[in-house]
Enzyme design. Structure first.
Site, PDB file in Angstrom:
ATOM      1  N   ASP A 168      -4.940   5.943  -2.831  1.00  0.00           N
ATOM      2  CA  ASP A 168      -6.023   5.813  -1.861  1.00  0.00           C
ATOM      3  C   ASP A 168      -6.216   4.345  -1.468  1.00  0.00           C
ATOM      4  OD1 ASP A 168      -8.333   7.232  -0.571  1.00  0.00           O
ATOM      5  OD2 ASP A 168      -9.502   5.848  -1.796  1.00  0.00           O
ATOM      6  N   GLU A 185      -1.573   5.301   0.837  1.00  0.00           N
ATOM      7  CA  GLU A 185      -2.385   5.415   2.065  1.00  0.00           C
ATOM      8  C   GLU A 185      -2.508   4.008   2.632  1.00  0.00           C
ATOM      9  OE1 GLU A 185      -6.733   6.763   3.804  1.00  0.00           O
ATOM     10  OE2 GLU A 185      -6.558   5.666   1.936  1.00  0.00           O
TER      11      GLU A 185
END
Ligand code: NOJ
Ligand code: MG
Length: 533
Positions: A202, A266
């Site tokens: 993330d 990401e």
């Protein structure tokens, strides 16, 4: 496939938003056992790996992206044993599991932050980013969080602000402190030792912040629209060069396992070269990185072709590009790109499936699942609620429709699904499985081409034809032709022999071979092979 090194190259990854996929215990929330019980569906879909949206304990201010324990499983989703079983039974089918890892921030209820907030001398104080107010008491600088407000919250007890690039309940970790590195080394090894095949990382571009906490400059007219949405150029509160050292190190950890584990970042980066940097130049970093230039593109031939060609040119050689069009943040491509037109949806799937590299499908993409207009009274995403006027991320987080029954077979008929089901009943898995002309069965056909290695293998892409309606490209022996417009298009693919139709979005097209002069129907796309002889 798990035994193979390089197993992620050309993989079909399927993102499961766990709370929304399948509920096994009738509490209205999807769970790990619900997934395990449908692994055969995933095998049938041709999935090589699953990325599970956050599974760790969390107060759910950001639905798991606010982690309070990096070593556990959220009780709503199951237990550690349930996860172990899911990993094992998936491995039996050759399916790898990616967990979602959140190294940029924790929950404010994580014991590290609870301790850190105890005072300036707390043992974990420097795990987080603290700074004193300006002379007038205002925040240390102009950084904005994803809610559009200041990224700093004031802590009365210590008279300092702490940084949070997302909600105030998600304090950012301070990667200048070596102890944070050690913590994540342990976390990585713990899950790899348990048999996890990789991590989706993330906010992978965000970990480090400018040591001097300099103000972000204003956006420029030439900046990408996604950057402009943020109001300021995020060059100091994220996107610092030091982050690459973290991934060089994590790559070594991942590579020390057999089979090697994979890292999928990401990476919110809109400059193709800086995006390519996340794969590592010279020394390897991430195995795969999400390409937000592509995700954020319009579904138009010229724009997509430019981005795909630009990306491939910017990646280091041997890199695995990743193509994706939907996720739990940006929405679903059938609605965003295709206005829920089945012809365009099939064309998008064919493009995604035949581009060279890994493909990440979001659950429901295989059905052409549409976004759901979730009434504001049932919206649960605080980040969206903080920015009224923007579509809620909940629109792409609604339950998977399995059957035409009440609650769509997602949960017990008597349960209340955590988010509303929407009007998907006609478009469920059951109905589509039985309809040979469904989007689902079309996807299956594409999946078989991928499984056979005929399409999707990373490699050079050669432009065959490009104009504002049609894009044709060749990878290896396969030519993809896509008419990305609602108008018919007659095109000549150039000198050459007859071509074999491997897949077509147009159920009316029954020929097995076509000449290079083609008449493409509205939104028609084809995968064509060289005809032998
Ligand atoms: C990206 C995740 O995909 C999104 O859902 C989340 O809100 C932010 N990172 C913060 O963790
Ligand atoms: Mg449940």
């Amino acid at each position: 496939m798990l035994e193979r090194s390089g197993w992620w190259r050309g993989a079909t990854v399927y993102q499961i938003y766990v709370r929304s996929w399948r509920d096994s215990d009738g509490d209205g929330t999807g769970d790990l056992t619900g997934i395990r019980e449908r692994l055969d569906y995933l095998s049938w879909l041709g999935v090589d790996a699953i990325w599970l949206s956050p599974t760790m304990p969390s107060p759910n201010k950001d639905w798991g992206y606010d982690v309070s324990d990096y070593y556990g499983v959220h009780p709503d989703l199951g237990t550690l044993e349930d996860l172990d079983r899911l990993i094992a039974e998936a491995a039996d089918r050759g399916i790898a599991i990616f967990l979602d890892l959140v190294p940029n921030h924790t929950s404010n209820e994580h014991p590290w932050f609870v301790d850190a907030a105890g005072g300036r001398r707390a043992a974990h104080r420097d795990y987080y980013v603290w700074a004193g107010p300006k002379a007038d008491g205002s925040p240390p600088n102009n950084w904005l969080s994803a809610t559009g407000r200041s990224a700093w919250s004031y802590d009365k007890l210590s008279g300092q602000y702490y940084l949070h690039n997302f909600l105030r309940d998600q304090p950012d970790l301070n990667w200048w402190d070596g102890r944070v590195h050690d913590e994540f080394d342990r976390i990585l090894r713990y899950w790899f030792d348990r048999g996890v095949s990789g991590f989706r990382i993330d906010v992978a571009n965000g970990l480090y912040k400018d040591a001097l906490l300099r103000d972000n400059p204003p956006v420029e007219p030439t900046d990408h629209p996604a950057i402009k949405r943020g109001g300021l150029r995020p060059i100091y509160n994220a996107n610092r060069p030091e982050v690459h050292e973290v991934y060089r190190h994590w790559r070594q950890i991942a590579d020390s396992y057999s089979p090697p584990r994979a890292l999928l970042g990401e990476t919110w980066e809109f400059d193709p070269d800086r995006f390519g940097d996340y794969y590592g130049r010279g020394k390897p970093e991430l195995h795969m990185a999400f390409n937000f230039l592509f995700v954020e593109a319009a579904f138009k031939s010229l724009e997509l072709a430019a981005i795909v060609e630009g990306t491939l040119a910017a990646l280091p050689s041997g890199a695995t590009p990743v193509w994706t069009a939907s996720n739990h943040d940006v929405g679903r491509f059938p609605s965003r790109w295709c206005d829920n037109d089945g012809r365009a949806i099939r064309a998008a799937l064919l493009l995604l499936a035949t581009l060279p590299g890994a493909l990440v499908l979001y659950y429901g993409d295989e059905l052409g699942m549409a976004e759901v207009d979730v009434p504001v009274t049932r919206q649960l995403d605080e980040m969206s609620l903080a920015r009224p006027g923007r579509p809620s991320r909940d629109r792409a987080r609604t339950p998977m429709p399995w059957t035409a029954d009440k609650n769509a077979g997602f949960t017990a008929a008597s349960a209340r699904p955590w988010l509303p089901i929407g009007e998907h009943l006609a478009n469920n898995v059951d109905t589509q499985e039985q309809d040979p002309g469904s989007v689902l069965n079309f996807w299956r056909q594409l999946a078989q081409l991928r499984k056979a290695g005929l399409v999707g293998t990373p490699g050079p892409l050669e432009r065959v034809l490009l104009d504002e309606q049609v894009w044709a490209f060749r990878v290896g022996d396969v030519t993809t032709v896509a008419n990305l417009s609602p108008k018919e298009a007659a095109r000549d693919l150039g000198p050459g022999e007859t071509l074999t139709v491997m897949a077509s979005t147009n159920p009316e097209r029954r020929e097995k071979k076509v000449p290079p002069e083609l008449v493409l129907g509205p939104w028609e796309a084809l995968a064509l092979g060289l005809s032998p002889g």
